[in-house]
Scaffold this motif. Structure first.
Motif, PDB file in Angstrom:
ATOM      1  N   VAL A  87      18.450  -4.218 -14.164  1.00 21.25           N
ATOM      2  CA  VAL A  87      18.809  -5.510 -14.722  1.00 21.25           C
ATOM      3  C   VAL A  87      19.342  -6.342 -13.559  1.00 21.25           C
ATOM      4  CG1 VAL A  87      20.325  -6.713 -16.329  1.00 21.25           C
ATOM      5  CG2 VAL A  87      19.337  -4.506 -16.962  1.00 21.25           C
ATOM      6  N   GLY A  88      18.823  -7.535 -13.391  1.00 20.39           N
ATOM      7  CA  GLY A  88      19.197  -8.345 -12.232  1.00 20.39           C
ATOM      8  C   GLY A  88      18.233  -8.084 -11.099  1.00 20.39           C
ATOM      9  N   PRO A  89      18.577  -8.501  -9.897  1.00 18.79           N
ATOM     10  CA  PRO A  89      17.674  -8.290  -8.749  1.00 18.79           C
ATOM     11  C   PRO A  89      17.458  -6.797  -8.482  1.00 18.79           C
ATOM     12  CG  PRO A  89      19.434  -9.834  -8.196  1.00 18.79           C
ATOM     13  CD  PRO A  89      19.774  -9.247  -9.529  1.00 18.79           C
ATOM     14  N   ASP A  90      16.204  -6.419  -8.307  1.00 14.78           N
ATOM     15  CA  ASP A  90      15.879  -5.018  -8.041  1.00 14.78           C
ATOM     16  C   ASP A  90      16.202  -4.680  -6.595  1.00 14.78           C
ATOM     17  OD1 ASP A  90      14.955  -4.886 -10.610  1.00 14.78           O
ATOM     18  OD2 ASP A  90      12.839  -5.004 -10.075  1.00 14.78           O
ATOM     19  N   PRO A  91      16.934  -3.571  -6.376  1.00 14.08           N
ATOM     20  CA  PRO A  91      17.251  -3.194  -4.987  1.00 14.08           C
ATOM     21  C   PRO A  91      16.001  -2.771  -4.225  1.00 14.08           C
ATOM     22  CG  PRO A  91      18.049  -1.528  -6.521  1.00 14.08           C
ATOM     23  CD  PRO A  91      17.520  -2.648  -7.346  1.00 14.08           C
ATOM     24  N   TYR A  92      15.999  -3.070  -2.930  1.00 11.97           N
ATOM     25  CA  TYR A  92      14.946  -2.649  -2.004  1.00 11.97           C
ATOM     26  C   TYR A  92      15.432  -1.399  -1.296  1.00 11.97           C
ATOM     27  CZ  TYR A  92      12.658  -7.263  -2.008  1.00 11.97           C
ATOM     28  OH  TYR A  92      11.994  -8.397  -2.358  1.00 11.97           O
ATOM     29  N   TYR A  93      14.514  -0.457  -1.072  1.00  8.93           N
ATOM     30  CA  TYR A  93      14.799   0.661  -0.195  1.00  8.93           C
ATOM     31  C   TYR A  93      13.939   0.466   1.049  1.00  8.93           C
ATOM     32  CZ  TYR A  93      17.154   2.235  -4.342  1.00  8.93           C
ATOM     33  OH  TYR A  93      17.986   2.295  -5.419  1.00  8.93           O
ATOM     34  N   SER A  94      13.952   1.370   1.966  1.00  7.40           N
ATOM     35  CA  SER A  94      13.294   1.160   3.257  1.00  7.40           C
ATOM     36  C   SER A  94      11.819   0.770   3.112  1.00  7.40           C
ATOM     37  CB  SER A  94      13.420   2.411   4.119  1.00  7.40           C
ATOM     38  OG  SER A  94      12.801   3.506   3.490  1.00  7.40           O
ATOM     39  N   THR A  95      11.362   0.005   4.104  1.00  4.76           N
ATOM     40  CA  THR A  95       9.969  -0.437   4.162  1.00  4.76           C
ATOM     41  C   THR A  95       9.218   0.430   5.168  1.00  4.76           C
ATOM     42  OG1 THR A  95      10.576  -2.718   3.660  1.00  4.76           O
ATOM     43  CG2 THR A  95       8.452  -2.383   4.729  1.00  4.76           C
ATOM     44  N   HIS A  96       8.007   0.826   4.802  1.00  7.40           N
ATOM     45  CA  HIS A  96       7.139   1.581   5.710  1.00  7.40           C
ATOM     46  C   HIS A  96       5.923   0.735   6.035  1.00  7.40           C
ATOM     47  CE1 HIS A  96       9.354   5.345   5.391  1.00  7.40           C
ATOM     48  NE2 HIS A  96       9.460   5.105   4.100  1.00  7.40           N
ATOM     49  N   THR A  97       5.563   0.696   7.305  1.00  8.38           N
ATOM     50  CA  THR A  97       4.374  -0.023   7.746  1.00  8.38           C
ATOM     51  C   THR A  97       3.245   0.978   7.917  1.00  8.38           C
ATOM     52  OG1 THR A  97       5.720  -1.681   8.848  1.00  8.38           O
ATOM     53  CG2 THR A  97       3.408  -1.520   9.532  1.00  8.38           C
ATOM     54  N   TYR A  98       2.149   0.747   7.193  1.00 11.52           N
ATOM     55  CA  TYR A  98       0.993   1.635   7.233  1.00 11.52           C
ATOM     56  C   TYR A  98      -0.060   1.043   8.171  1.00 11.52           C
ATOM     57  CZ  TYR A  98       2.678   3.914   2.890  1.00 11.52           C
ATOM     58  OH  TYR A  98       3.386   4.596   1.953  1.00 11.52           O
ATOM     59  N   THR A  99      -0.491   1.829   9.141  1.00 14.76           N
ATOM     60  CA  THR A  99      -1.541   1.391  10.058  1.00 14.76           C
ATOM     61  C   THR A  99      -2.682   2.408  10.158  1.00 14.76           C
ATOM     62  OG1 THR A  99      -0.327   2.326  11.936  1.00 14.76           O
ATOM     63  CG2 THR A  99       0.010  -0.027  11.466  1.00 14.76           C
ATOM     64  N   ALA A 100      -2.380   3.693  10.063  1.00 17.23           N
ATOM     65  CA  ALA A 100      -3.401   4.739  10.242  1.00 17.23           C
ATOM     66  C   ALA A 100      -4.534   4.618   9.230  1.00 17.23           C
ATOM     67  CB  ALA A 100      -2.770   6.124  10.152  1.00 17.23           C
ATOM     68  N   CYS A 101      -4.246   4.120   8.042  1.00 24.73           N
ATOM     69  CA  CYS A 101      -5.289   4.016   7.018  1.00 24.73           C
ATOM     70  C   CYS A 101      -6.332   2.964   7.372  1.00 24.73           C
ATOM     71  CB  CYS A 101      -4.672   3.735   5.648  1.00 24.73           C
ATOM     72  SG  CYS A 101      -3.794   2.169   5.500  1.00 24.73           S
ATOM     73  N   PHE A 102      -6.033   2.068   8.297  1.00 25.08           N
ATOM     74  CA  PHE A 102      -7.003   1.067   8.749  1.00 25.08           C
ATOM     75  C   PHE A 102      -7.951   1.640   9.800  1.00 25.08           C
ATOM     76  CE2 PHE A 102      -3.716  -1.520   6.892  1.00 25.08           C
ATOM     77  CZ  PHE A 102      -4.415  -2.554   6.289  1.00 25.08           C
ATOM     78  N   ALA A 103      -7.609   2.785  10.360  1.00 25.42           N
ATOM     79  CA  ALA A 103      -8.425   3.420  11.396  1.00 25.42           C
ATOM     80  C   ALA A 103      -9.110   4.681  10.877  1.00 25.42           C
ATOM     81  CB  ALA A 103      -7.553   3.744  12.603  1.00 25.42           C
ATOM     82  N   GLY A 104      -9.283   4.779   9.568  1.00 24.15           N
ATOM     83  CA  GLY A 104      -9.975   5.929   8.994  1.00 24.15           C
ATOM     84  C   GLY A 104      -9.075   7.091   8.629  1.00 24.15           C
ATOM     85  N   GLY A 105      -7.781   6.973   8.867  1.00 29.09           N
ATOM     86  CA  GLY A 105      -6.842   8.045   8.534  1.00 29.09           C
ATOM     87  C   GLY A 105      -6.131   7.783   7.220  1.00 29.09           C
ATOM     88  N   THR A 106      -5.031   8.452   7.044  1.00 29.18           N
ATOM     89  CA  THR A 106      -4.184   8.267   5.867  1.00 29.18           C
ATOM     90  C   THR A 106      -2.800   7.881   6.340  1.00 29.18           C
ATOM     91  OG1 THR A 106      -5.417   9.879   4.567  1.00 29.18           O
ATOM     92  CG2 THR A 106      -3.177   9.412   3.847  1.00 29.18           C
TER      93      THR A 106
END
Length: 141
Positions: A87-106
């Motif tokens: 209820v109210g603003p939803d808390p954020y937890y850490s952000t992950h940047t995904y790059t390997a999936c753009f090069a054919g990985g996961t």
């Protein structure tokens, strides 16, 4: 005489079996396995701030994996943030940047246990005009 027959039927092995069975039953109740859940989906042109489905979590870590990613520019990265539905603003937890999936990985992001509640993850929160495709997307919680 009846007690003599019962004693003969209930030899020393009977007591050991009863105690062992009782111990197994108690351990089964105390050490019940956690109910980990998951689902598999895909992203098709997910716009910034796209939210995954909301899911009830009893607690424990969360892992989100993307494969075969692309976007409509040449960014070759996507940011994923875990959020808790409150209820109210939803808390954020850490952000992950995904790059390997753009090069054919996961690409994979892991979040620690934040307690029980309803959670979801968001794509590229705060960016503008960047759409993302990924298939498959696997969420484990």
């Amino acid at each position: 005489m009846r007690s003599i027959r019962m004693t003969a039927v209930r030899g020393p092995g009977w007591r050991i079996s009863t105690v062992a069975l009782g111990a197994v039953a108690v351990l089964g109740i105390v050490a019940a396995p956690s109910q980990a859940s998951s689902w598999t989906s895909k992203l098709v042109g997910a716009a910034p701030s796209f939210e995954s489905r909301h899911y009830a979590d009893d607690g424990g870590p969360t892992n989100v994996k993307f494969s075969n990613c692309k976007d409509d520019y040449t960014n070759s990265k996507v940011n994923i943030v875990l959020r808790k539905d409150t209820v109210g603003p939803d808390p954020y937890y850490s952000t992950h940047t995904y790059t390997a999936c753009f090069a054919g990985g996961t690409s994979s992001g892991n979040w620690d246990d934040h307690g029980s509640g309803t959670y979801y993850w968001a794509v590229n929160d705060g960016l503008v005009n960047v759409h993302v495709w990924a298939d498959p997307v696997v969420t484990n919680y």
